[in-house]
Write a protein that holds these residues in place. Sequence first.
Motif, PDB file in Angstrom:
ATOM      1  N   GLY A 178       0.813  -1.216   0.000  1.00  0.00           N
ATOM      2  CA  GLY A 178       0.000   0.000   0.000  1.00  0.00           C
ATOM      3  C   GLY A 178       0.843   1.260   0.000  1.00  0.00           C
TER       4      GLY A 178
ATOM      5  N   ASN B 230      -6.428   4.879  -9.639  1.00  0.00           N
ATOM      6  CA  ASN B 230      -6.869   5.676  -8.496  1.00  0.00           C
ATOM      7  C   ASN B 230      -8.306   5.352  -8.116  1.00  0.00           C
ATOM      8  OD1 ASN B 230      -5.739   7.501  -6.710  1.00  0.00           O
ATOM      9  ND2 ASN B 230      -5.243   8.964  -8.314  1.00  0.00           N
TER      10      ASN B 230
ATOM     11  N   ILE C 295      -8.745   1.481  -6.818  1.00  0.00           N
ATOM     12  CA  ILE C 295      -8.175   1.167  -5.510  1.00  0.00           C
ATOM     13  C   ILE C 295      -9.230   1.288  -4.409  1.00  0.00           C
ATOM     14  CG2 ILE C 295      -7.414   3.415  -4.620  1.00  0.00           C
ATOM     15  CD1 ILE C 295      -5.239   0.260  -4.865  1.00  0.00           C
ATOM     16  N   PHE C 296     -10.333   2.024  -4.711  1.00  0.00           N
ATOM     17  CA  PHE C 296     -11.389   2.195  -3.711  1.00  0.00           C
ATOM     18  C   PHE C 296     -12.458   1.107  -3.802  1.00  0.00           C
ATOM     19  CE2 PHE C 296      -9.639   6.487  -4.058  1.00  0.00           C
ATOM     20  CZ  PHE C 296      -9.504   6.822  -2.725  1.00  0.00           C
TER      21      PHE C 296
ATOM     22  N   PRO D   2     -12.457  -2.238  -3.267  1.00  0.00           N
ATOM     23  CA  PRO D   2     -12.617  -3.137  -2.114  1.00  0.00           C
ATOM     24  C   PRO D   2     -13.286  -2.476  -0.917  1.00  0.00           C
ATOM     25  CG  PRO D   2     -10.433  -3.369  -3.062  1.00  0.00           C
ATOM     26  CD  PRO D   2     -11.061  -2.185  -3.724  1.00  0.00           C
ATOM     27  N   MET D   3     -13.156  -1.145  -0.794  1.00  0.00           N
ATOM     28  CA  MET D   3     -13.790  -0.435   0.321  1.00  0.00           C
ATOM     29  C   MET D   3     -15.285  -0.263   0.079  1.00  0.00           C
ATOM     30  SD  MET D   3     -10.844   2.482   0.800  1.00  0.00           S
ATOM     31  CE  MET D   3     -11.683   3.292   2.140  1.00  0.00           C
TER      32      MET D   3
ATOM     33  N   SER E 281      -6.510  -1.284   0.224  1.00  0.00           N
ATOM     34  CA  SER E 281      -7.170  -0.010  -0.082  1.00  0.00           C
ATOM     35  C   SER E 281      -7.095   0.968   1.081  1.00  0.00           C
ATOM     36  CB  SER E 281      -8.631  -0.252  -0.453  1.00  0.00           C
ATOM     37  OG  SER E 281      -8.730  -1.052  -1.598  1.00  0.00           O
TER      38      SER E 281
ATOM     39  N   VAL F  76      -3.512   2.370   1.302  1.00  0.00           N
ATOM     40  CA  VAL F  76      -3.271   3.320   0.216  1.00  0.00           C
ATOM     41  C   VAL F  76      -3.942   4.653   0.513  1.00  0.00           C
ATOM     42  CG1 VAL F  76      -3.688   3.827  -2.216  1.00  0.00           C
ATOM     43  CG2 VAL F  76      -2.950   1.544  -1.544  1.00  0.00           C
ATOM     44  N   THR F  77      -5.170   4.610   0.993  1.00  0.00           N
ATOM     45  CA  THR F  77      -5.908   5.843   1.292  1.00  0.00           C
ATOM     46  C   THR F  77      -5.225   6.649   2.391  1.00  0.00           C
ATOM     47  OG1 THR F  77      -7.984   4.749   0.681  1.00  0.00           O
ATOM     48  CG2 THR F  77      -8.146   6.767   1.973  1.00  0.00           C
TER      49      THR F  77
END
Length: 265
Positions: A85, A104, A107-108, A110-111, A148, A151-152
């Motif tokens: 990450g 970009n 990557i969100f 999975p959330m 995710s 990374v965030t």
Amino acid sequence: MPFVTWLKRHLVVIAGLLTLSYLLLPNIIVTVFSFNKPKGRFNYEWQQFSTDAWKDPCGVADMCGSLSLSLQIAVWATIGASILGTMIAFALVRYRFRARGAVNSLIFLPMAMPEVVMAASLLTLFLNMGAQLGFMTILIAHIMFCLSFVVTAVKARVMSMDPRLEEAARDLYAGPAQTFLRVTLPIAAPGIAAGALLSFALSFDDFIITNFNAGSTVTFPMFVWGSAQRGTPVQINVIGTAMFLVAVLFVLVSMLITNRRSQKA
């Protein structure tokens, strides 16, 4: 009138305390019932004060084994997700490449995706690959959904970094590795730590994705769910209380260290 004036002045504080009390209520109940001595199999009604469960927290068969397994998976998932990450976050912030916008956005996923959908998808993937369900499939799945969050957290920290600090280090003849280790990494460390802590909590607590991809492996959340069908031993409350106290202690130590650093600065 004086009471109304006082209430208006302290309304935010009162609302905050009430909200905090509401959030902590389940933890308080778990703590109280860790000292219960139920007459039947279910620890749902208060019967008698006892410290027997605290004296023998591993008195229930296979419970501490499942707890140890969950801790191992959470640690390795945290390490893997934190490393991957952090690299992804730096790449997305510092470099321009094709499909950067798509990455970009993806990557969100999975959330935002329901856990049951991700769990079924991963199970399908593992079965098509001929992988044996167990420790490794759980670990791969946990790293995937923890990625995710790391990374965030790291991305937000890296975006707020002042590039002039790294330029100043290079002006003082620091090499790329030295600049990264002494300037970039310490500044990004709070974001990495936040992502790592969130990953550990999510991995240790996960049930749905783990249940789909565990095979015959039993983690602590799966053990708790299975026990609830037959009876809930008091030792489960003991483990939950102990973990809550460790988390509170960790937060207090972090606050103490932060306050001391701010006072020195």
